[in-house]
Write an enzyme that holds these catalytic residues in place. Structure first.
Site, short mmCIF file in Angstrom:
data_model
loop_
_atom_site.label_atom_id
_atom_site.label_comp_id
_atom_site.label_asym_id
_atom_site.label_seq_id
_atom_site.Cartn_x
_atom_site.Cartn_y
_atom_site.Cartn_z
N LYS A 12 0.83 -1.21 0.00
CA LYS A 12 0.00 0.00 0.00
C LYS A 12 0.87 1.26 0.00
CE LYS A 12 -2.64 -0.17 3.58
NZ LYS A 12 -2.26 -1.31 4.40
N ARG A 48 10.80 -2.77 10.28
CA ARG A 48 10.21 -1.77 11.16
C ARG A 48 9.96 -2.44 12.50
NH1 ARG A 48 4.95 0.95 8.72
NH2 ARG A 48 3.84 -0.14 10.36
N ARG A 66 11.69 -6.01 5.94
CA ARG A 66 11.41 -4.57 6.09
C ARG A 66 12.04 -3.96 7.34
NH1 ARG A 66 5.37 -2.16 5.24
NH2 ARG A 66 5.09 -2.48 7.46
N ARG A 122 -10.23 1.27 9.31
CA ARG A 122 -9.85 -0.10 9.61
C ARG A 122 -10.93 -0.83 10.38
NH1 ARG A 122 -3.90 0.98 9.42
NH2 ARG A 122 -2.70 -0.82 9.98
N ARG A 165 -0.99 -7.98 13.99
CA ARG A 165 -1.48 -7.02 12.98
C ARG A 165 -2.25 -7.74 11.88
NH1 ARG A 165 3.58 -4.46 11.04
NH2 ARG A 165 2.26 -3.05 9.84
#
Ligand code: AMP
Length: 195
Positions: free
Chosen positions: A13, A129, A127, A88, A140
């Site tokens: 996204k 993070r 990634r 969300r 998540r």
């Protein structure tokens, strides 16, 4: 144009949003970015949100809706907006409907970027993070499937949902998105002509 981007964490996204922003020239409204900034600045919203974010859980709706209401009331949003990572939950979707209705602004399209869990986990492994740690990521993903995915039905019923296959290169996925947006635009123009 006002559009919503929905997809699991790691679906691409963020990358596709950047491309879309260049293409459409509208503000990018990412609640994740807003929250990370609020945490850095240690605002009230940031202090309340941080524990949820660290646990990979959704931040309560009232905090999110307040942030979004403030952001949407700025003048740059009158020309359009790309909602990324918001709404969300169903309560957030209804809250957004009310905000837009109050402002007399329509929602044009909802894009679902569709990528399966195995691919998401593979992509996020690289990634780094801090909320991409395996245990937090699992939370998540759970929040996405349990709470966010039902939103797709909400928008499907309104006739706004378009599903985009998120597998492939950045260029390939972006071309799919552009084709869908162009088609939606053409249809609207034709509808206008027909009136
Ligand atoms: P993101 O950058 O969109 O993946 O968001 C990172 C984290 O911020 C999420 O795991 C949630 O804890 C929180 N968050 C971001 N957007 C929302 C939202 N619309 N509703 C609830 N929590 C959110």
């Amino acid at each position: 144009m006002r559009l919503i981007f929905i997809g699991p964490p790691g679906a691409g996204k963020g990358t596709q949003s950047q491309r879309l922003l260049e293409y459409l020239g509208i503000p990018h409204l990412s609640t994740g970015d807003m929250l990370r900034q609020a945490v850095r600045e240690q605002t009230d919203a940031g202090l309340m949100a941080a524990p949820y974010m660290d646990a990979g859980q959704l931040v309560p709706d009232d905090i999110i809706l307040k942030l979004m209401d403030e952001r949407l009331s700025r003048s740059d949003c009158h020309q359009g907006a790309l909602f990324d990572g918001f709404p969300r939950t169903l309560a957030q979707a209804r809250g957004l409907d009310q905000m837009l209705q109050r402002a007399g602004l329509p929602l044009d399209i909802v894009l679902e970027l569709n990528v399966d869990d195995a691919e998401v986990i593979r992509r996020l492994a690289g990634r780094g993070r801090h909320d991409d740690k395996p245990a937090v990521l699992a939370e998540r993903l759970k929040a996405y499937w349990k709470t966010t995915r039902p939103l797709l039905d909400y928008y499907r019923k309104k006739g706004l949902l378009r599903v985009i296959d998120g597998l492939g290169t950045t260029d390939q996925v972006f071309e799919r998105i552009r084709a869908v947006l162009d088609a939606a635009g053409h249809r609207r123009q034709e509808e206008l002509k027909a009136e």
